[in-house]
Design a protein around this motif. Structure first.
Motif, PDB file in Angstrom:
ATOM      1  N   ALA A 130      -6.332 -14.081  -2.837  1.00 46.44           N
ATOM      2  CA  ALA A 130      -5.217 -13.506  -2.015  1.00 46.44           C
ATOM      3  C   ALA A 130      -4.933 -11.873  -2.542  1.00 46.44           C
ATOM      4  CB  ALA A 130      -3.820 -14.007  -2.139  1.00 46.44           C
ATOM      5  N   HIS A 131      -4.054 -11.000  -1.808  1.00 52.34           N
ATOM      6  CA  HIS A 131      -3.774  -9.914  -2.516  1.00 52.34           C
ATOM      7  C   HIS A 131      -2.381  -9.840  -3.112  1.00 52.34           C
ATOM      8  CE1 HIS A 131      -1.146  -7.686   0.444  1.00 52.34           C
ATOM      9  NE2 HIS A 131      -1.866  -8.354   1.177  1.00 52.34           N
ATOM     10  N   TRP A 132      -2.161  -9.329  -4.229  1.00 56.00           N
ATOM     11  CA  TRP A 132      -0.843  -9.212  -4.818  1.00 56.00           C
ATOM     12  C   TRP A 132       0.183  -7.901  -4.500  1.00 56.00           C
ATOM     13  CZ3 TRP A 132       0.938  -6.607  -9.185  1.00 56.00           C
ATOM     14  CH2 TRP A 132       0.367  -5.933  -9.877  1.00 56.00           C
ATOM     15  N   ASP A 133      -0.776  -6.805  -4.146  1.00 56.37           N
ATOM     16  CA  ASP A 133       0.143  -5.394  -4.100  1.00 56.37           C
ATOM     17  C   ASP A 133       0.829  -5.476  -2.765  1.00 56.37           C
ATOM     18  OD1 ASP A 133      -2.600  -5.647  -2.673  1.00 56.37           O
ATOM     19  OD2 ASP A 133      -1.890  -3.504  -2.226  1.00 56.37           O
ATOM     20  N   THR A 134       1.795  -4.631  -2.785  1.00 53.31           N
ATOM     21  CA  THR A 134       2.370  -4.277  -1.399  1.00 53.31           C
ATOM     22  C   THR A 134       2.364  -2.982  -0.776  1.00 53.31           C
ATOM     23  OG1 THR A 134       4.447  -3.983  -2.520  1.00 53.31           O
ATOM     24  CG2 THR A 134       4.157  -6.165  -1.897  1.00 53.31           C
ATOM     25  N   ARG A 135       2.508  -2.933   0.440  1.00 51.84           N
ATOM     26  CA  ARG A 135       2.256  -1.798   1.508  1.00 51.84           C
ATOM     27  C   ARG A 135       3.415  -0.567   0.672  1.00 51.84           C
ATOM     28  NH1 ARG A 135      -1.129   1.142   3.893  1.00 51.84           N
ATOM     29  NH2 ARG A 135      -0.636   1.893   6.008  1.00 51.84           N
ATOM     30  N   PRO A 136       2.770   0.445   0.654  1.00 50.42           N
ATOM     31  CA  PRO A 136       3.524   1.628   0.059  1.00 50.42           C
ATOM     32  C   PRO A 136       4.434   2.455   1.037  1.00 50.42           C
ATOM     33  CG  PRO A 136       1.424   2.267   0.104  1.00 50.42           C
ATOM     34  CD  PRO A 136       1.447   0.855   0.514  1.00 50.42           C
ATOM     35  N   PHE A 137       4.001   1.822   2.377  1.00 48.85           N
ATOM     36  CA  PHE A 137       4.768   2.561   3.558  1.00 48.85           C
ATOM     37  C   PHE A 137       5.232   1.530   4.597  1.00 48.85           C
ATOM     38  CE2 PHE A 137       0.778   4.605   2.653  1.00 48.85           C
ATOM     39  CZ  PHE A 137       1.155   5.490   1.809  1.00 48.85           C
ATOM     40  N   ALA A 138       6.105   1.725   5.473  1.00 49.26           N
ATOM     41  CA  ALA A 138       6.627   0.957   6.495  1.00 49.26           C
ATOM     42  C   ALA A 138       6.205   1.249   7.779  1.00 49.26           C
ATOM     43  CB  ALA A 138       8.108   0.630   6.508  1.00 49.26           C
ATOM     44  N   ASP A 139       4.737   1.482   8.102  1.00 46.43           N
ATOM     45  CA  ASP A 139       4.309   2.317   9.194  1.00 46.43           C
ATOM     46  C   ASP A 139       4.974   1.806  10.574  1.00 46.43           C
ATOM     47  OD1 ASP A 139       2.626   1.431   7.093  1.00 46.43           O
ATOM     48  OD2 ASP A 139       0.798   2.495   7.892  1.00 46.43           O
ATOM     49  N   TYR A 140       5.338   0.686  10.509  1.00 48.15           N
ATOM     50  CA  TYR A 140       5.770   0.078  11.853  1.00 48.15           C
ATOM     51  C   TYR A 140       7.186  -0.319  11.801  1.00 48.15           C
ATOM     52  CZ  TYR A 140       0.953  -0.021  13.289  1.00 48.15           C
ATOM     53  OH  TYR A 140      -0.471   0.284  13.448  1.00 48.15           O
ATOM     54  N   ASP A 141       7.769   0.268  11.135  1.00 48.15           N
ATOM     55  CA  ASP A 141       9.522   0.155  10.914  1.00 48.15           C
ATOM     56  C   ASP A 141      10.210   0.947  11.933  1.00 48.15           C
ATOM     57  OD1 ASP A 141      11.579  -1.256   8.739  1.00 48.15           O
ATOM     58  OD2 ASP A 141      12.316   0.366   9.888  1.00 48.15           O
TER      59      ASP A 141
END
Length: 341
Positions: A130-141
């Protein structure tokens, strides 16, 4: 992470002619593997441990408490240290693979792939990741003013790791027939920012798995098969059969979905084709030849293919559901302990 149908543009699901041809040509691919050198029919039946959804939930929550796990941040470093220590406490031999990768904006990311090995002496191996990092942006907020802020990634990042940590908790006292490797890949979700209208670049997602694929932790590393868990904790999530997975290892996909139905989770695992999603499993397969498949939430009614929370600030602990974690975790454990593959 940008999961999408056509080499990474997660947009409404309209399959291309090329994709349809690929699907047809993949129907004869049985997901063949290198022989483990053992007659599995002679192996004794194992008792599958009970997957504890409360425990998995706590593992997800702990990750979120660190804050967004974005490479090159203190929160990312702190979470990495915790993951390493926890996997060691569960009896794994842990390798932290450090490296530098270049993101879509040419920034250099310091990454850590965390590799936990159970029964490392065995040549016959199964890979979970699995990946453990998170998105640095909220592209679709929906709030445009918040789109440049990193997200909690409770589901997109935290859930897959949480499920695998709960599985790992059982492996010391309940070893499987095969050796198990669990990898938490970094920098999966640092792909091109969709809200900035930038030109598309190939291979800007899944940077950690690309790095590992080119530099595996062991020379000539191979596993019987690989299972990727991605976005596996949201309320009312449904898991369709991802199309690249069906091209790579259709027999394994069907076995997992049949197992879910057999043990009572058929309402989560839908026997319908999903989209073509570029994710870590593709790079694992491309660079190592391991038949790897993706268990990932899919919503055909959504214009992004995923839940409304996806790549927004709503991806927080409020959307995490223990019943979803249980369905995925117990299914994977049943396959792990009693699989004919």
């Amino acid at each position: 992470m940008q999961k999408e149908i056509n080499r990474f543009i997660k947009i409404p699901l309209v399959l291309s002619v090329v994709a349809l041809i690929s699907l047809g040509s993949g129907c004869n691919n049985t997901g063949s593997k290198k022989s483990s050198g053992k007659d599995e029919k002679t192996l004794p039946q194992l008792q599958t441990p009970d997957f504890n959804a409360d425990s998995a939930y706590q593992y997800v929550q702990k990750q979120v408490e660190f804050g967004p796990r974005v490479p090159n941040t203190p929160e990312h470093e702190a979470c990495a240290n915790w993951l390493e220590a926890k996997m060691k406490s569960m009896g794994a031999e842990v390798i932290v693979q450090e490296g530098k990768v270049t993101a879509f904006d040419n920034s250099v990311l310091n990454i850590k792939n965390i590799i936990a090995q159970f029964q490392p002496e065995k040549n016959d191996r199964i890979l979970l990741f699995a990946h453990w990092d998170t998105r640095p942006f909220a592209d679709y907020d929906p709030d445009h003013d918040k789109r440049n802020q990193p997200i909690d990634g409770a589901n997109d990042g935290g859930s897959g790791v949480g499920v695998l940590m709960e599985i790992a908790r059982h492996l010391k006292d309940n070893p499987a027939h095969a050796g198990i490797d669990i990898i938490f890949f970094d920098a999966e979700d640092y792909g091109t920012a969709q809200h900035r209208n930038l030109p598309y670049k190939e291979d800007t997602w899944c940077l950690g798995s690309q790095f590992w694929g080119k530099n595996p932790h062991k020379k000539n590393y191979y596993a019987r098969y690989g299972i990727l868990l991605d976005m596996v904790g949201a309320k009312e999530a449904r898991f369709f059969q991802e199309r690249h997975s069906m091209d790579i290892a259709p027999g394994l996909v069907d076995h997992i979905w049949n197992t879910a139905a057999k043990i009572g989770y058929g309402n989560f695992f839908v026997f319908r084709k999903g989209g073509y999603i570029t994710d870590d499993h593709l790079y694992v397969n491309e660079y190592t030849g391991i038949p790897a498949i993706d268990i990932i939430e899919f919503d055909p009614a959504s214009n992004t293919s995923f839940g409304k929370y996806w790549h927004t600030h709503d991806d927080n602990m409020e959307i995490i559901d223990r019943s979803t974690l249980k369905a995925v975790g117990q299914t994977v454990m049943e396959v792990l302990y009693n699989s004919p593959f």
